[in-house]
Design a protein around this motif. Structure first.
Motif, PDB file in Angstrom:
ATOM      1  N   HIS A 130       7.806  -9.546   3.860  1.00 26.88           N
ATOM      2  CA  HIS A 130       7.053  -8.911   4.928  1.00 26.88           C
ATOM      3  C   HIS A 130       5.648  -8.635   4.423  1.00 26.88           C
ATOM      4  O   HIS A 130       5.386  -8.650   3.221  1.00 26.88           O
ATOM      5  N   LEU A 131       4.761  -8.391   5.348  1.00 23.73           N
ATOM      6  CA  LEU A 131       3.363  -8.146   4.996  1.00 23.73           C
ATOM      7  C   LEU A 131       3.080  -6.650   4.938  1.00 23.73           C
ATOM      8  O   LEU A 131       3.763  -5.857   5.597  1.00 23.73           O
ATOM      9  N   PRO A 132       2.068  -6.251   4.196  1.00 22.40           N
ATOM     10  CA  PRO A 132       1.739  -4.825   4.123  1.00 22.40           C
ATOM     11  C   PRO A 132       1.407  -4.200   5.471  1.00 22.40           C
ATOM     12  O   PRO A 132       1.565  -2.994   5.647  1.00 22.40           O
ATOM     13  N   ASP A 133       0.970  -4.999   6.444  1.00 19.96           N
ATOM     14  CA  ASP A 133       0.633  -4.420   7.748  1.00 19.96           C
ATOM     15  C   ASP A 133       1.822  -4.388   8.711  1.00 19.96           C
ATOM     16  O   ASP A 133       1.668  -4.083   9.889  1.00 19.96           O
ATOM     17  N   SER A 134       3.022  -4.653   8.206  1.00 16.89           N
ATOM     18  CA  SER A 134       4.225  -4.555   9.031  1.00 16.89           C
ATOM     19  C   SER A 134       4.507  -3.100   9.375  1.00 16.89           C
ATOM     20  O   SER A 134       4.100  -2.192   8.653  1.00 16.89           O
ATOM     21  N   ASP A 135       5.229  -2.891  10.453  1.00 12.46           N
ATOM     22  CA  ASP A 135       5.651  -1.543  10.834  1.00 12.46           C
ATOM     23  C   ASP A 135       6.992  -1.280  10.144  1.00 12.46           C
ATOM     24  O   ASP A 135       8.019  -1.838  10.523  1.00 12.46           O
ATOM     25  N   VAL A 152      -1.132  -1.478  -2.139  1.00 17.63           N
ATOM     26  CA  VAL A 152      -1.411  -1.465  -0.699  1.00 17.63           C
ATOM     27  C   VAL A 152      -0.099  -1.593   0.073  1.00 17.63           C
ATOM     28  O   VAL A 152       0.141  -0.882   1.054  1.00 17.63           O
ATOM     29  N   HIS A 153       0.737  -2.467  -0.396  1.00 16.09           N
ATOM     30  CA  HIS A 153       2.043  -2.690   0.240  1.00 16.09           C
ATOM     31  C   HIS A 153       2.884  -1.409   0.128  1.00 16.09           C
ATOM     32  O   HIS A 153       3.514  -0.990   1.114  1.00 16.09           O
ATOM     33  N   ALA A 156       1.773   1.200   2.573  1.00 15.88           N
ATOM     34  CA  ALA A 156       2.200   0.892   3.936  1.00 15.88           C
ATOM     35  C   ALA A 156       3.655   1.294   4.145  1.00 15.88           C
ATOM     36  O   ALA A 156       4.014   1.851   5.190  1.00 15.88           O
TER      37      ALA A 156
END
Length: 161
Positions: A130-135, A152-153, A156
């Motif tokens: 998953h990406l760091p900008d995932s909810d 960063v991850h 998040a």
């Protein structure tokens, strides 16, 4: 028994072979452990028909999980059921593996993890792609373990907690 590539078999990551026992896998079994009894080539499928047949035998999943878990005595075996158990029903494959000694499950995506939770699977569950900008809020609330690739991850994921 001989190994034949005429019928693909998938067992949720525990083993994927074809009809008969593949000698390169030793005691790991395929879905049927029976020789291929096809009487020659099958007719070509018509337009829109699947080009391959996949058979999932949950007894083979259980056998392979038990066998492989025995090789890793003392470990906590994780069975990966990503891509809906490779298209064969993640919840059913997960339950079969857990009943045979797997102690953890792995999936690639948050959606896959949440689908297992929605199906009542409550075993330890890791989602890693998953990406760091995932909810992350729903996954955190569902007790899904999440991999992180950096600060960063991690921030998040913590924000979703």
């Amino acid at each position: 028994m001989s190994w034949s590539a005429s019928r693909a078999t998938a067992t949720g990551g525990a083993a994927a072979t074809s009809s008969g026992t593949n000698p390169s896998h030793g005691n790991v079994h395929n879905a049927t452990d029976k020789p291929n009894r096809s009487a020659g080539p099958r007719p070509r499928p018509g337009p829109g028909a699947p080009a391959a047949e996949a058979v999932v035998d949950l007894d083979a999943v259980r056998h392979n999980t038990r066998y492989l878990s025995g090789l890793a005595s003392g470990a906590e075996p994780m069975v990966v059921v990503k891509a809906d158990g490779y298209g064969h029903g993640a919840a059913a494959v997960a339950r079969a593996a857990l009943s045979a000694g797997a102690t953890r499950l792995g999936v690639a995506t948050l959606d896959e993890a949440l689908a297992l939770r929605a199906d009542g699977v409550d075993a330890p569950l890791l989602s890693w792609l998953h990406l760091p900008d995932s909810d992350f809020a729903a996954a955190v609330a569902a007790g899904v373990e999440l991999s992180v690739s950096g600060r960063v991850h991690l921030a998040a994921v913590l924000a979703g907690a």
